[in-house]
Design a protein around this motif. Structure first.
Motif, PDB file in Angstrom:
ATOM      1  N   UNK A 168       0.824  -1.206   0.000  1.00  0.00           N
ATOM      2  CA  UNK A 168       0.000   0.000   0.000  1.00  0.00           C
ATOM      3  C   UNK A 168       0.860   1.259   0.000  1.00  0.00           C
ATOM      4  N   UNK A 169       1.930   1.243   0.752  1.00  0.00           N
ATOM      5  CA  UNK A 169       2.827   2.392   0.798  1.00  0.00           C
ATOM      6  C   UNK A 169       3.470   2.637  -0.556  1.00  0.00           C
ATOM      7  N   UNK A 170       3.941   1.589  -1.198  1.00  0.00           N
ATOM      8  CA  UNK A 170       4.542   1.735  -2.532  1.00  0.00           C
ATOM      9  C   UNK A 170       3.517   2.301  -3.513  1.00  0.00           C
ATOM     10  N   UNK A 171       2.289   1.792  -3.460  1.00  0.00           N
ATOM     11  CA  UNK A 171       1.246   2.272  -4.376  1.00  0.00           C
ATOM     12  C   UNK A 171       0.915   3.740  -4.135  1.00  0.00           C
ATOM     13  N   UNK A 172       0.874   4.149  -2.870  1.00  0.00           N
ATOM     14  CA  UNK A 172       0.551   5.530  -2.552  1.00  0.00           C
ATOM     15  C   UNK A 172       1.664   6.493  -2.945  1.00  0.00           C
TER      16      UNK A 172
END
Length: 239
Positions: free
Chosen positions: A233-237
């Motif tokens: 999720x962090x990478x996507x954000x």
């Protein structure tokens, strides 16, 4: 480019540490995620604040399941729980109340705002349960609520993306729109593109499936925070 905040719903100190270590910006602490979340115990609040720092913690204050229309006693309980959370230094409290017609309960909101003091007041997905969600959103703007957690009225945020985009356009500078409700890492870049300020997900998996449960023990296993999902999720954000 404005950074999109990643918020993870957790239920204990181990989950809080896992989420922050995997790159999450902040947390929503609750218990009983299987019913949408309820107020955690004071012991859980203390443990999570000690583990990651109180300023990163937003505490869900919801006295029961079964909707969001509360009587005077329940409003008073929420107020007392908010004050206890704020005394511990948490960054925010997450609440929501509707009247019988689906409008935001302004009296409850004002009492809870007073109780929250310097902490951010977050209005949760009660907005998604209302047939008058546009009116609820307008009330949040008028009442000076700091953040709204919403799926855009859909079962999953990605399905409510058009309404989320509209909320993001309408939100003033002091109201943060957080997309939450069935968020998966693959959805996040679309939600970011829609203009939301933050994304919220539980990033959980089942554990303890081999432990005895049976009558009186509930379903097999329990939820734990999966740091791999948080990292995705962090990478996507950030992408």
């Amino acid at each position: 480019m404005i950074r999109t905040v990643v918020e993870i719903a957790v239920q204990d100190a181990a989950g809080a540490r896992a989420a922050i270590d995997a790159g999450a910006d902040r947390l929503e602490l609750c218990q009983a995620l299987v019913v949408g979340g309820l107020t955690p115990s004071i012991g859980s609040i203390e443990a999570v604040c000690d583990a990651v720092g109180a300023e990163k913690v937003n505490v869900l204050v919801r006295p029961r399941g079964g909707g969001f229309v509360y009587d005077a006693d329940e409003v008073a309980v929420v107020s007392a729980d908010i004050r206890a959370c704020v005394a511990r230094g948490v960054g925010g409290v997450v609440v929501g109340a509707l009247d019988a017609d689906g409008r935001a309960d302004r009296e409850a909101l004002r009492r809870w705002t007073d109780a929250a003091g310097p902490a951010t007041l977050v209005f949760h997905r009660a907005i998604d349960a209302s047939p008058r969600s546009a009116e609820v959103f307008e009330t949040l703007l008028v009442e000076g609520v700091g953040r709204v957690l919403t799926s855009g009225g859909a079962a999953r945020s990605i399905q409510g993306i058009d309404r989320l985009e509209a909320y993001a356009r309408l939100a003033g500078p002091d109201l943060e729109v957080t997309a939450g409700g069935g968020v998966a890492p693959a959805d996040i870049r679309h939600l970011v593109h829609a203009g939301v300020d933050a994304v919220h997900l539980s990033a959980r998996r089942r554990a303890g499936l081999g432990a005895p449960a049976g009558p009186g023990g509930g379903t097999d296993g329990h939820d734990v925070t999966d740091p791999g999902i948080v990292a995705e999720a962090v990478v996507a954000a950030r992408g």
